[in-house]
Scaffold this motif. Structure first.
Motif, PDB file in Angstrom:
ATOM      1  N   GLU A 221       0.824  -1.206   0.000  1.00  0.00           N
ATOM      2  CA  GLU A 221       0.000   0.000   0.000  1.00  0.00           C
ATOM      3  C   GLU A 221       0.859   1.257   0.000  1.00  0.00           C
ATOM      4  OE1 GLU A 221      -3.216   0.016  -0.558  1.00  0.00           O
ATOM      5  OE2 GLU A 221      -2.947  -2.149  -0.766  1.00  0.00           O
ATOM      6  N   GLU A 222       1.956   1.239   0.733  1.00  0.00           N
ATOM      7  CA  GLU A 222       2.846   2.401   0.749  1.00  0.00           C
ATOM      8  C   GLU A 222       3.445   2.643  -0.632  1.00  0.00           C
ATOM      9  OE1 GLU A 222       4.383   2.205   5.395  1.00  0.00           O
ATOM     10  OE2 GLU A 222       5.474   1.135   3.833  1.00  0.00           O
ATOM     11  N   LEU A 223       3.841   1.574  -1.304  1.00  0.00           N
ATOM     12  CA  LEU A 223       4.434   1.725  -2.631  1.00  0.00           C
ATOM     13  C   LEU A 223       3.414   2.250  -3.637  1.00  0.00           C
ATOM     14  CD1 LEU A 223       6.685  -1.458  -2.890  1.00  0.00           C
ATOM     15  CD2 LEU A 223       7.393   0.887  -2.442  1.00  0.00           C
ATOM     16  N   LYS A 224       2.199   1.785  -3.520  1.00  0.00           N
ATOM     17  CA  LYS A 224       1.161   2.236  -4.460  1.00  0.00           C
ATOM     18  C   LYS A 224       0.910   3.738  -4.338  1.00  0.00           C
ATOM     19  CE  LYS A 224      -1.164  -2.233  -4.351  1.00  0.00           C
ATOM     20  NZ  LYS A 224      -2.326  -3.003  -3.848  1.00  0.00           N
ATOM     21  N   ARG A 225       1.116   4.271  -3.141  1.00  0.00           N
ATOM     22  CA  ARG A 225       0.869   5.705  -2.954  1.00  0.00           C
ATOM     23  C   ARG A 225       1.985   6.571  -3.526  1.00  0.00           C
ATOM     24  NH1 ARG A 225      -1.574   4.117   2.132  1.00  0.00           N
ATOM     25  NH2 ARG A 225       0.310   4.597   3.333  1.00  0.00           N
ATOM     26  N   LEU A 226       3.085   5.920  -3.969  1.00  0.00           N
ATOM     27  CA  LEU A 226       4.161   6.700  -4.589  1.00  0.00           C
ATOM     28  C   LEU A 226       3.793   7.188  -5.986  1.00  0.00           C
ATOM     29  CD1 LEU A 226       7.322   4.540  -3.765  1.00  0.00           C
ATOM     30  CD2 LEU A 226       6.522   6.577  -2.579  1.00  0.00           C
ATOM     31  N   VAL A 227       2.845   6.497  -6.613  1.00  0.00           N
ATOM     32  CA  VAL A 227       2.547   6.756  -8.024  1.00  0.00           C
ATOM     33  C   VAL A 227       1.316   7.640  -8.142  1.00  0.00           C
ATOM     34  CG1 VAL A 227       2.007   5.662 -10.234  1.00  0.00           C
ATOM     35  CG2 VAL A 227       3.552   4.536  -8.635  1.00  0.00           C
ATOM     36  N   PRO A 228       1.386   8.713  -8.966  1.00  0.00           N
ATOM     37  CA  PRO A 228       0.220   9.579  -9.145  1.00  0.00           C
ATOM     38  C   PRO A 228      -0.947   8.807  -9.754  1.00  0.00           C
ATOM     39  CG  PRO A 228       2.209  10.591 -10.047  1.00  0.00           C
ATOM     40  CD  PRO A 228       2.556   9.174  -9.742  1.00  0.00           C
ATOM     41  N   ASP A 298       1.568  -0.325 -11.801  1.00  0.00           N
ATOM     42  CA  ASP A 298       1.917   1.085 -11.986  1.00  0.00           C
ATOM     43  C   ASP A 298       3.228   1.419 -11.280  1.00  0.00           C
ATOM     44  OD1 ASP A 298      -0.545   1.668 -13.362  1.00  0.00           O
ATOM     45  OD2 ASP A 298      -1.543   1.611 -11.425  1.00  0.00           O
ATOM     46  N   VAL A 299       3.380   0.893 -10.053  1.00  0.00           N
ATOM     47  CA  VAL A 299       4.606   1.135  -9.292  1.00  0.00           C
ATOM     48  C   VAL A 299       5.808   0.554 -10.020  1.00  0.00           C
ATOM     49  CG1 VAL A 299       5.811   0.671  -7.122  1.00  0.00           C
ATOM     50  CG2 VAL A 299       3.356   1.167  -7.104  1.00  0.00           C
ATOM     51  N   PHE A 300       5.658  -0.692 -10.463  1.00  0.00           N
ATOM     52  CA  PHE A 300       6.757  -1.402 -11.119  1.00  0.00           C
ATOM     53  C   PHE A 300       7.247  -0.636 -12.348  1.00  0.00           C
ATOM     54  CE2 PHE A 300       8.506  -4.574 -14.014  1.00  0.00           C
ATOM     55  CZ  PHE A 300       9.336  -5.304 -13.181  1.00  0.00           C
ATOM     56  N   PHE A 301       6.310  -0.245 -13.201  1.00  0.00           N
ATOM     57  CA  PHE A 301       6.709   0.441 -14.429  1.00  0.00           C
ATOM     58  C   PHE A 301       7.238   1.840 -14.153  1.00  0.00           C
ATOM     59  CE2 PHE A 301       3.678  -2.693 -16.301  1.00  0.00           C
ATOM     60  CZ  PHE A 301       4.623  -3.377 -17.042  1.00  0.00           C
ATOM     61  N   ALA A 308       8.081   9.025 -14.694  1.00  0.00           N
ATOM     62  CA  ALA A 308       8.300   9.928 -13.569  1.00  0.00           C
ATOM     63  C   ALA A 308       7.565   9.422 -12.340  1.00  0.00           C
ATOM     64  CB  ALA A 308       7.800  11.333 -13.926  1.00  0.00           C
ATOM     65  N   VAL A 309       8.206   9.507 -11.219  1.00  0.00           N
ATOM     66  CA  VAL A 309       7.588   9.120  -9.954  1.00  0.00           C
ATOM     67  C   VAL A 309       8.067  10.107  -8.899  1.00  0.00           C
ATOM     68  CG1 VAL A 309       9.439   7.525  -9.329  1.00  0.00           C
ATOM     69  CG2 VAL A 309       7.181   7.198  -8.352  1.00  0.00           C
ATOM     70  N   PRO A 310       7.170  10.566  -8.030  1.00  0.00           N
ATOM     71  CA  PRO A 310       7.578  11.557  -7.039  1.00  0.00           C
ATOM     72  C   PRO A 310       8.537  10.973  -6.027  1.00  0.00           C
ATOM     73  CG  PRO A 310       5.348  10.760  -6.596  1.00  0.00           C
ATOM     74  CD  PRO A 310       5.757  10.212  -7.924  1.00  0.00           C
ATOM     75  N   ALA A 311       9.243  11.846  -5.322  1.00  0.00           N
ATOM     76  CA  ALA A 311      10.163  11.385  -4.282  1.00  0.00           C
ATOM     77  C   ALA A 311       9.372  10.671  -3.210  1.00  0.00           C
ATOM     78  CB  ALA A 311      10.901  12.585  -3.679  1.00  0.00           C
ATOM     79  N   PRO A 312       9.812   9.468  -2.801  1.00  0.00           N
ATOM     80  CA  PRO A 312       9.069   8.713  -1.784  1.00  0.00           C
ATOM     81  C   PRO A 312       9.075   9.438  -0.446  1.00  0.00           C
ATOM     82  CG  PRO A 312      10.650   7.312  -2.956  1.00  0.00           C
ATOM     83  CD  PRO A 312      10.955   8.732  -3.315  1.00  0.00           C
ATOM     84  N   SER A 313       7.963   9.262   0.295  1.00  0.00           N
ATOM     85  CA  SER A 313       7.895   9.823   1.636  1.00  0.00           C
ATOM     86  C   SER A 313       8.674   8.950   2.603  1.00  0.00           C
ATOM     87  CB  SER A 313       6.420   9.869   2.090  1.00  0.00           C
ATOM     88  OG  SER A 313       5.915   8.561   2.245  1.00  0.00           O
ATOM     89  N   LYS A 314       8.969   9.466   3.770  1.00  0.00           N
ATOM     90  CA  LYS A 314       9.712   8.699   4.769  1.00  0.00           C
ATOM     91  C   LYS A 314       8.920   7.473   5.197  1.00  0.00           C
ATOM     92  CE  LYS A 314      12.344  12.582   6.623  1.00  0.00           C
ATOM     93  NZ  LYS A 314      12.612  13.413   7.830  1.00  0.00           N
ATOM     94  N   GLU A 315       7.566   7.585   5.168  1.00  0.00           N
ATOM     95  CA  GLU A 315       6.754   6.456   5.586  1.00  0.00           C
ATOM     96  C   GLU A 315       6.838   5.314   4.577  1.00  0.00           C
ATOM     97  OE1 GLU A 315       5.659   9.551   5.499  1.00  0.00           O
ATOM     98  OE2 GLU A 315       5.584   9.949   7.644  1.00  0.00           O
ATOM     99  N   ALA A 316       7.073   5.630   3.302  1.00  0.00           N
ATOM    100  CA  ALA A 316       7.034   4.614   2.257  1.00  0.00           C
ATOM    101  C   ALA A 316       8.373   3.967   2.021  1.00  0.00           C
ATOM    102  CB  ALA A 316       6.530   5.228   0.953  1.00  0.00           C
TER     103      ALA A 316
END
Length: 318
Positions: A221-228, A298-301, A308-316
């Protein structure tokens, strides 16, 4: 290191000019499933070979089962089991003989070896085929026998390198259940896979490995939130409620025909509460609320395909 089954800091490995692992850090708590996810050539199998003492690292502080790989590899080997990408089953002998061979390799007394072999064959639903040559087994049966052989020595930590590759969906789900049962029994599993659904289903934490480096790490779930692309969809049956909600949420995309609003949202409790609080303030209640989040595809690709993928948060990301 207390409570960690596997701890790697600065793991590096090169073959000539080819850098395979470039400063990889991993921490795997005891009694969990940790998945290394990545494309072919990312370094997953090399990491497993190093952590299971089959290959020597070029650099890194590495501990498995509380033992230092560099100074006490024998203790590491006593604590682990390994099921590689390719079956270790000998097709020329029976399933039972494969099990007894493993018992001999673990120096179990003859009676104890037969008892352990029989129990594991029953546990993995292979008793009926125990007297048949392993060459006659299906792919799923061979994989179950492979893991049963790995368990002969009662390892506390098991490395599973793409254990379901080539299996049909039914056999894959059977293997997933076996892996879950192992962890319920207190075993730690480090799993490498290319199947995104497999990592999503099984892993407590996932590290995406790409070009020898950890691109991101976290729960699914944390990884999925990395992707817009995450959003909340609100649907209404009363047109007046719909209009009031649209006024309260001006950033939402409108679908007047469906009386639905779509609001960018990462699906977290905090952001959902913010949306619901604004609806409460407007005196409106949605008839249907649906949260849409990106999946591991989506995360994998995004992490391995150059998107482009945003900078991960500390929680992720640890």
């Amino acid at each position: 290191m207390t409570g960690l089954a596997i701890a790697a800091n600065g793991l590096r490995k090169s073959y000539g000019d080819k850098v395979v692992l470039d400063g990889v850090d991993l921490t795997v708590p005891e009694g969990t499933i940790f998945s290394l996810l990545g494309p072919n050539g990312a370094g997953k199998t090399t990491a497993v070979k190093i952590l299971s003492t089959l290959v020597t690292a070029d650099a890194g502080d590495l501990r498995v089962g509380g033992h230092d790989l560099a100074t006490d590899p024998r203790a590491v080997r006593a604590a682990i089991g390994v099921t590689g990408q390719f079956s270790a089953v000998d097709g020329l002998i029976t399933g039972e003989e494969n099990m007894l061979l493993m018992a001999d390799l673990h120096h179990l007394p003859r009676r104890e070896g037969r008892r352990v072999a029989a129990e594991l064959l029953e546990r993995f639903d292979l008793t009926g085929a125990a007297e048949k040559p392993a060459s006659t087994y299906s792919g799923g049966m061979k994989r179950r026998l492979d893991i049963a052989m790995t368990l002969v020595g009662s390892p506390r930590i098991i490395f599973l390198d793409e254990p379901t590759t080539g299996l049909d969906p039914r056999s894959r789900h059977t293997m997933w259940q076996i892996i879950r049962e192992l962890v319920t029994g207190g075993v730690t599993v480090l799993l490498t896979t290319q199947y995104l659904e497999e990592a999503d289903e099984l892993a407590d934490r996932i590290a995406v490995l790409n070009d020898g480096r950890i691109a991101a790490e976290g729960s699914a779930e944390e990884l999925k939130r990395l992707v817009p692309g995450g959003h909340v969809r609100l649907r209404f049956t009363d047109p007046a409620d719909y209009r009031s909600a649209a006024s309260a949420l001006p950033e939402a995309s409108r679908d007047d025909g469906a009386l639905a609003l779509q609001i960018p949202n990462d699906g977290s409790q905090r952001e959902l509460r913010a949306v619901l609080d604004r609806l409460d303030s407007a005196g409106v209640e949605a008839d249907e609320l649906t949260v849409h989040t990106p999946d591991l595809d989506d995360v994998f690709f995004a992490l391995t395909g150059g998107a482009a993928v945003p900078a991960p948060s500390k929680e992720a990301v640890r």
